[in-house]
Design a protein around this motif. Structure first.
Motif, PDB file in Angstrom:
ATOM      1  N   HIS A  78      -5.919  23.727  -7.635  1.00 23.61           N
ATOM      2  CA  HIS A  78      -5.377  22.482  -8.189  1.00 23.61           C
ATOM      3  C   HIS A  78      -6.255  21.984  -9.328  1.00 23.61           C
ATOM      4  N   CYS A 107       0.551  18.510 -10.559  1.00 17.74           N
ATOM      5  CA  CYS A 107       0.970  17.106 -10.622  1.00 17.74           C
ATOM      6  C   CYS A 107       2.081  16.891 -11.650  1.00 17.74           C
ATOM      7  N   TYR A 180       4.112   9.555 -11.078  1.00 11.65           N
ATOM      8  CA  TYR A 180       3.896   9.390 -12.522  1.00 11.65           C
ATOM      9  C   TYR A 180       5.205   9.257 -13.284  1.00 11.65           C
ATOM     10  N   HIS A 208       2.293  16.472  -6.007  1.00 12.15           N
ATOM     11  CA  HIS A 208       1.614  15.175  -5.940  1.00 12.15           C
ATOM     12  C   HIS A 208       2.735  14.229  -5.523  1.00 12.15           C
ATOM     13  N   HIS A 238      -3.748  17.515  -3.242  1.00 13.19           N
ATOM     14  CA  HIS A 238      -4.792  16.524  -2.926  1.00 13.19           C
ATOM     15  C   HIS A 238      -4.390  15.562  -1.798  1.00 13.19           C
ATOM     16  N   ASP A 398      -8.980  19.328  -8.530  1.00 16.26           N
ATOM     17  CA  ASP A 398      -8.129  18.408  -9.286  1.00 16.26           C
ATOM     18  C   ASP A 398      -8.804  18.081 -10.620  1.00 16.26           C
TER      19      ASP A 398
HETATM   20 ZN    ZN Z   1      -2.212  14.636  -8.752  1.00 18.05          ZN
END
Ligand code: ZN
Length: 516
Positions: A78, A107, A180, A208, A238, A398
């Motif tokens: 990631h 993500c 997001y 994510h 994560h 990440d």
């Molecule tokens: Zn993320």
């Protein structure tokens, strides 16, 4: 005749030594989770050529392991290396943390034209191997901009076409970033329809999730349903509990993942070993306020500005946070003096009276100046340890490729793997050494189908790390992040030594890894 002789002699000269490298007297931790065993390991032409008692073998170079452990190179499942690996293609921070392969495009944010990007990286010459996912947010932005609405059937087809192309170009799967912009404006049906385009090529779904705290159970259920309906494995990105008000809830999250696994869903997770998250400042605002990139226009309108502030206050209450003391600026290009300072500290610097209203005004100032990169102190160590103990949690940073001294990044980009080995294996004994290594190697190799990496076996790619588990240590902290991990004495990528006696070499043997 002379020519024929030359042809005969050249191979003989080249094969004067049996191998390129032999590592002697190692304790081999092969990545499977099995206990270490003593062996010599030989490398030839980028591959692990032999393992065992190689007493009489000759090699161009011999490295005496002196009882240190030899493990597969770490695979970081990631990362976010787009836009930064181009500037530092050797990826020093990853190599010095033992990482030899990264999976990027997580993500929901990725390159869309993978062939062009991979070709560019290959031409530059990489220190590490790079594989990529194709990201939902990138695809949606390309087709729909930042629109706050569901996709039309025609837009779905356009997005599927982009995903199909990326998969043909070697993407290892499809990622979402549902917290997001603009992915957060999608519904599950859209994500399923798009995931199917990646599943058709054997890709994995990484997410994510929409929520990582109060509504995490619904979020895990959504991620698993995407995998079930599209017919593909799932990796929850994560995994954490990032709300003080529901600390401890990781027990329920893990039980749910176990339940789904019992029902036959291939679902795993990854985790970074830190109590702070790192992301943009915008995530603190309601997503409707960010739609179409029109945050400045909305903040300029007094009634809307007040409404945004009101929702932010409500959100803080839900989070169990009294104010924005948990929020620290990592990178703020227009005033680097703010980097490393919390929102209340910046508010005080600006001369505002203490209190939440002033802090929210300060956040609006930063958003008007283009936003900021942040770290957020949101996790509890008990949840971190519980998630780490879960057998199918891989270790991930990440992070991205850092530039030494630039900004105040999250230390995870420098120290993730060393931190797990030093803090969670050696000091706290949360994991055994062999199990920690498995989560850094064979487990992510399995999920992302990197079939010739992640294990020390004859024929596998010679990505290797040699270190003393008693000495390995992360040095990067929140206050002083720009410090490389220590103790990874030798790192090899595709059979070439990239870290030699703890020093980086000029070698650039990394490859772009295309899913077949
Ligand atoms: Zn993320």
């Amino acid at each position: 005749m002379a020519r024929a002789l030359t042809l005969l002699f050249i191979p003989m000269l080249l094969s004067a030594a049996d191998y390129d490298i032999v590592i002697r007297n190692a304790r081999v931790i092969d990545g499977s989770g099995n206990p270490w065993y003593r062996a010599d390991v030989a490398v030839k032409d980028g591959r692990i050529a032999a393992i065992g008692r190689l007493t009489n073998a000759t090699a161009a170079r011999t490295i005496d392991a002196g009882e240190r452990v030899l493990t597969p190179g770490f695979i970081d499942p990631h990362t976010h290396v787009e836009g930064n690996i181009e500037r530092n293609p050797r990826a020093d921070n990853f190599l010095l943390d033992g990482v030899t392969t990264v999976v990027t495009g997580n993500c929901g944010s990725s390159e869309l034209n993978l062939t062009a990007w991979f070709d560019k990286l290959a031409k530059t010459g990489l220190g590490i191997n790079v594989a990529s996912l194709v990201g939902h947010n990138s695809v949606r932005r390309e087709v729909m901009g930042g629109a706050n609405r569901l996709a039309t059937p025609g837009e779905i087809v356009k997005m599927q076409t982009l995903i199909d192309r990326a998969m043909r170009e070697g993407a290892v799967g499809f990622s979402t970033g549902l917290e997001y912009i603009p992915g957060t404006f999608s519904d599950t049906a859209e994500v399923v329809a798009l995931a199917k385009a990646a599943a058709a090529h054997g890709g994995v779904y990484t997410s994510h999730m929409r929520d990582e705290g109060i509504r995490e159970i619904e979020a895990i259920t959504e991620a698993v349903n995407v995998g079930k309906q599209a017919g593909m494995p799932v990796e929850i990105s994560h995994l954490k509990i990032d709300r003080r008000s529901v600390w401890g809830a990781s027990e329920k999250s893990l039980a749910l993942i176990e339940k789904f696994r019992g029902e036959g869903v291939d679902v795993v997770a990854d985790q970074y070993p830190y109590d702070r998250a790192a992301t943009n400042l915008g995530i603190r605002l309601p997503s409707w306020a960010l739609a179409d990139g029109k945050i400045k226009e909305r903040l300029a309108e007094p009634a809307t500005r007040q409404k945004i502030g009101g929702e932010m206050k409500k959100n803080l209450v839900e989070m169990g946070e009294p104010d924005y003391n948990f929020a620290t600026v990592a990178r703020f290009a227009s005033n680097t003096a703010y980097e490393g300072k919390s929102i209340p500290e910046i508010s005080a610097l600006k001369g505002r009276p203490a209190g939440l209203d002033g802090q929210i005004e300060t956040i609006f100032d930063l958003m008007n100046a283009g936003g900021a990169s942040m770290t957020y102190l949101l996790m509890d160590e008990k949840d971190i340890e519980r998630i780490m103990r879960y057998p199918f949690t891989a270790i991930a940073s990440d992070g991205g490729v850092t530039e030494l001294g630039v900004g105040n990044p999250h230390p995870r980009s420098y120290g993730t793997n060393a931190r797990v080995l030093a803090e969670y294996v050696r000091t706290r004994r949360v994991l055994t050494l062999e199990d920690a290594i498995r989560r850094m190697t064979a487990l992510p190799a399995r999920t992302f189908q990197l079939k010739d990496r992640g294990l020390i076996r004859e024929g596998m790619a010679a990505d290797l790390v040699l270190f003393d588990p008693a000495r390995v240590e992360d040095k990067a902290t929140y206050a002083k992040p720009h410090q490389y991990s220590q103790g990874f004495d030798y790192v090899m990528v595709n059979g070439k030594v990239v870290v030699d006696e703890a020093k980086l070499t000029a070698a650039r043997p990394g490859q772009t890894l295309r899913h077949q």
